[in-house]
Design an enzyme around this catalytic site. Structure first.
Site, short mmCIF file in Angstrom:
data_model
loop_
_atom_site.label_atom_id
_atom_site.label_comp_id
_atom_site.label_asym_id
_atom_site.label_seq_id
_atom_site.Cartn_x
_atom_site.Cartn_y
_atom_site.Cartn_z
N ASP A 1 4.15 6.74 -5.52
CA ASP A 1 3.20 5.77 -4.94
C ASP A 1 3.90 4.41 -4.83
OD1 ASP A 1 1.03 4.48 -3.90
OD2 ASP A 1 -0.20 4.57 -5.70
N HIS B 1 4.73 10.37 -1.57
CA HIS B 1 3.74 9.28 -1.58
C HIS B 1 4.45 7.93 -1.63
CE1 HIS B 1 -0.56 8.03 -2.84
NE2 HIS B 1 0.07 7.02 -2.27
N ASN C 1 -3.67 1.09 -8.46
CA ASN C 1 -4.89 1.83 -8.16
C ASN C 1 -4.55 3.29 -7.88
OD1 ASN C 1 -7.21 2.93 -7.17
ND2 ASN C 1 -7.61 1.35 -5.64
N LEU D 1 5.90 2.52 3.22
CA LEU D 1 7.06 1.85 3.83
C LEU D 1 6.66 0.52 4.47
CD1 LEU D 1 9.05 4.81 5.43
CD2 LEU D 1 9.55 3.59 3.31
N ARG D 2 5.36 0.28 4.62
CA ARG D 2 4.81 -1.03 5.07
C ARG D 2 5.09 -1.41 6.51
NH1 ARG D 2 1.18 -0.95 1.20
NH2 ARG D 2 1.85 -1.74 -0.82
N GLY E 1 -0.63 -2.04 -7.08
CA GLY E 1 0.56 -1.28 -6.71
C GLY E 1 1.86 -1.85 -7.23
ZN ZN Z 1 -3.65 5.57 -3.19
#
Ligand code: ZN
Length: 462
Positions: A336, A64, A309, A67-68, A355
């Site tokens: 994440d 999870h 989140n 990498l954007r 995040g």
């Molecule tokens: Zn998520």
């Protein structure tokens, strides 16, 4: 011949029930031998690495990661994300499809896979979106995504609210033998909540994100897994009720699974009230040890590095996640990893994006909360980062079986260190754990027999 010999380590390979002192020989990118290795097997020009006192395990996998790229390369690029993974001991990452454009078509899948191979470093596996544009309205071409090489589908960051659409997605996914990963969030319950709904959201005057907002969708997913037979995987579980739902469903044999992230089982919502409140409220005994040289870290209230989140939850929820990990209800650990630019995070709590980054500290946090605390064995923790995610995604990874790809992580389980902003390999700095006394650190990350990262490559502190 390209060869590497790791000598004197403690080799832990949960897939083969191995936990013993052993040597490990790598030839041409594959595991060639494990154990006491005969001299005749070892090439004369072999490169030797003395890993005595260290753990040698199958390369860790984080399923999870954001990498954007494409589209958000100010936050992270494939190259910097891969570097952060390697630094953290990860040989494989699975990237999420909420890029710009989203990964809802074969072209974007190909772009990411090609760029990752060109950059070199760790393995990058790609997930595809469930719906076009991750808009939750119309299914993406799931068959085409599978042919393009995705390992799962997910609308992560978003959650399909229409249960019939989710049902159809599960039916397609089953047909193509793809797991469906879900970010469990009921929009009507969560609305614009920014932190866990409870004592601290009231005390701080922030809008609450109730546990039921996650549990509702976990329950939905259990029902849909039973109805369709699809493999549904619940992402970043944060609430006690979710763990109980999953535990009961798994007892009935439902094809459902879950993952947990270290921030959810290290921190609680009291952290948003600041270090001054967190340590007396929930932080006591969190390390399992107290560094003689380092005081407890400090941070202000409303620090947006504690906004994610799903949100950090209560001490009871944190305990339930730890119990779920200990009894096997939650089989997978991941970060994440969600990089954001400083200017995005340096705003009022309400307006900051959700995040934090995680690839470089998750191994230490997992070791501290799960292994050093005595809740699970080292082998059990390693399984949650190797063979378990590999099984979920049908990947031939996560083991040191002879003939397997030589993806290997070497780490020092008891080494004390602290995470320094100036040395992070990620392009973003949004992490709450800088300066924390951490215990356990990667020493070498070997991918396909080549060192993607090893300790000597760290630049000296400036
Ligand atoms: Zn998520």
């Amino acid at each position: 011949m390209n060869s590497l010999l790791l000598t004197g380590g403690r080799v832990i390979d949960p897939a083969n029930h191995l936990d013993a002192p052993a040597d490990l020989l790598i030839l041409d990118g594959k595991i060639a031998a494990v154990g006491k290795i005969a001299g005749t097997q070892i090439p004369a020009d072999v490169e030797r690495m003395d890993v005595s006192g260290l753990v040698v395990c199958p390369g860790l996998m984080d399923l999870h990661v954001h990498l954007r790229e494409p589209g958000q390369s100010a936050k992270e690029t494939i190259a910097t994300g891969m570097a952060a993974a390697a630094r953290g001991g990860f040989t494989s990452v699975v990237c999420m499809p909420n890029t710009t454009p989203s990964i809802d078509n074969a072209g974007t899948v190909a772009l990411i896979r090609e760029r990752a191979v060109r950059e070199g470093g760790v393995n990058v596996f790609v997930t595809g979106a469930i719906t076009k544009g991750i808009a939750g309205e119309e299914l993406a071409p799931i068959g085409g995504l599978k042919r393009a090489g995705v390992v799962a589908i997910t609308d992560d960051g978003h959650c399909i609210q229409n249960n019939d659409l989710m049902r159809r997605a599960c039916e397609y996914a089953k047909m193509f033998d793809l797991p469906v990963m879900d970010h469990c969030q009921d929009y009507s319950l969560v609305t614009d909540g920014v932190m866990h709904e409870g004592y601290w959201s009231t005390a701080l005057g922030l809008r609450g994100w109730p546990s039921a907002g996650e549990e509702m969708i976990v329950a939905r997913n259990i029902l849909l897994a039973e109805l369709t037979g699809a493999k549904i995987h619940c992402q970043h579980l944060s609430a006690a009720g979710s763990v109980q739902l999953l535990r009961d469903a798994k007892k009935r044999g439902v094809s459902i699974s879950g993952e947990a992230c270290p921030h959810h089982f290290t921190l609680t919502d009291a952290a948003i009230a600041g270090g001054e409140k967190f340590w007396p409220a929930d932080g006591k005994g969190i390390f399992g040890f107290k560094s003689p040289t380092q005081p407890f870290p400090e941070w202000p209230s409303y620090d947006t590095n504690f906004k994610m989140n799903p949100p950090l939850r209560s001490a009871r929820d944190r305990e339930a996640i730890l119990e779920g990990l200990a009894d096997g209800t939650i089989e997978i650990l991941c970060s994440d990893h969600a990089p954001h630019c400083d200017y995005e995070k340096e705003v009022e709590f309400d307006y900051a994006p959700f995040g934090i980054t995680g690839l470089e500290v998750e191994l230490a946090l997992s070791l501290m909360q799960l292994v050093h605390s005595g809740r699970i064995s080292l082998a059990e923790m390693i399984a949650k980062y190797t063979v378990n995610p590999a099984r979920l995604l049908n990947l031939k990874k996560g083991t040191l079986t002879v003939g397997a790809d030589a993806d290997v992580t070497v780490f020092a389980p008891d080494r004390e260190w602290s995470f320094d902003k100036r040395t992070t390999a990620s392009k973003s700095l949004n992490n709450p754990f800088y300066g924390w006394p951490l215990k356990g650190q990667a020493v070498a990350t070997i991918v396909g027999g080549k060192k993607a990262w090893f300790e000597q490559m760290v630049p000296a502190h400036v």
